[in-house]
Design a protein around this motif. Sequence first.
Motif, PDB file in Angstrom:
ATOM      1  N   ASP A  54      47.584  45.138  40.725  1.00 30.62           N
ATOM      2  CA  ASP A  54      47.723  44.289  39.542  1.00 30.62           C
ATOM      3  C   ASP A  54      49.058  43.535  39.486  1.00 30.62           C
ATOM      4  OD1 ASP A  54      45.175  44.755  38.567  1.00 30.62           O
ATOM      5  OD2 ASP A  54      45.797  46.461  37.338  1.00 30.62           O
ATOM      6  N   THR A  76      39.008  36.086  38.384  1.00 31.10           N
ATOM      7  CA  THR A  76      39.346  37.156  37.457  1.00 31.10           C
ATOM      8  C   THR A  76      38.328  37.166  36.321  1.00 31.10           C
ATOM      9  OG1 THR A  76      41.083  38.110  36.055  1.00 31.10           O
ATOM     10  CG2 THR A  76      40.972  35.713  36.156  1.00 31.10           C
ATOM     11  N   HIS A 115      37.337  46.426  37.029  1.00 34.45           N
ATOM     12  CA  HIS A 115      37.817  47.797  37.156  1.00 34.45           C
ATOM     13  C   HIS A 115      36.654  48.779  37.143  1.00 34.45           C
ATOM     14  CE1 HIS A 115      42.120  46.699  35.612  1.00 34.45           C
ATOM     15  NE2 HIS A 115      41.916  46.369  36.868  1.00 34.45           N
TER      16      HIS A 115
END
Length: 295
Positions: A278, A133, A239
């Motif tokens: 998500d 992440t 994103h």
Amino acid sequence: MYYGSIEAGGTKMICAIGDENGNILDRFTTPTKTPGETVPLMLSYFMNKAKEGMKISSLGIACFGPIDLNKSSDTYGYITTTPKTAWMNYDIVGEFRDTLEVPVGFDTDVNGSLLGEVTWGSSKGLTDVVYLTIGTGVGGGIMSGGNLVHGMMHPETGHILIRPVASDPYPGRCPFHNNCLEGMASGPAIGERWGKPAAELMDKQEVWELESDYIAQALMSYILILSPQRIILGGGVMHQEQMFDLVRAKVKEKLNGYIQTSELDNMEDYIVPASLNDDQGIMGGIKLAMDALES
């Protein structure tokens, strides 16, 4: 049967109740303040849901860290040396286990996200996967041989050193290592380097060429050391969807043909985005709860 899940983040806490299929049946979100302010709200959520007929059989906590995952340690279940000082040396597992009187599964937030993906996401059935992440910080979860990797603590994949690009004068923002992956490629590093947040730099190709180079350097190391079947990239920075093609191309360039596998021949299926809208972290918490009840 109902299972409880907590995705404990540095900004917000997500509590949820789900079933054995990973379906999220109810959820509650509260800002991450001090334990004294935040935890009573979370406990009340689960206790109130129990009164409504949704009593959980076990709980999974996917937590920001560092945390103690050694079950033989006196501080197992604690948040340890976190920069969020109010949570330092906090017994988060003990608090929920003793108050709710249920078994509690516990792991890092990124291992939780990885567990959600390999249980219910596009990586279901794989045994060797890296989940990275990239956002406010950089962290990663690793599954090797079907098991989440812990070792003496847990992997800190965001703190491997990165070789700065010659044209980049930015020194890095990590207070421990400067030019580690988190120091060079996190969302705040992008903002400091370019003077604007990442969301306002979408059309600046030079931003993403540099960012993808640093990410690719890290992925090359993970590939060579861990030999994963797939790499999943999540977090706010990813994103920026144009990043995936850039990262894939740079990883292939940096490997320079040294490894020849069918996975690397199909980069679109090898370096992929998270697949659970998500919710991978909270779904991973459900799986932690299921495993805690079984054990």
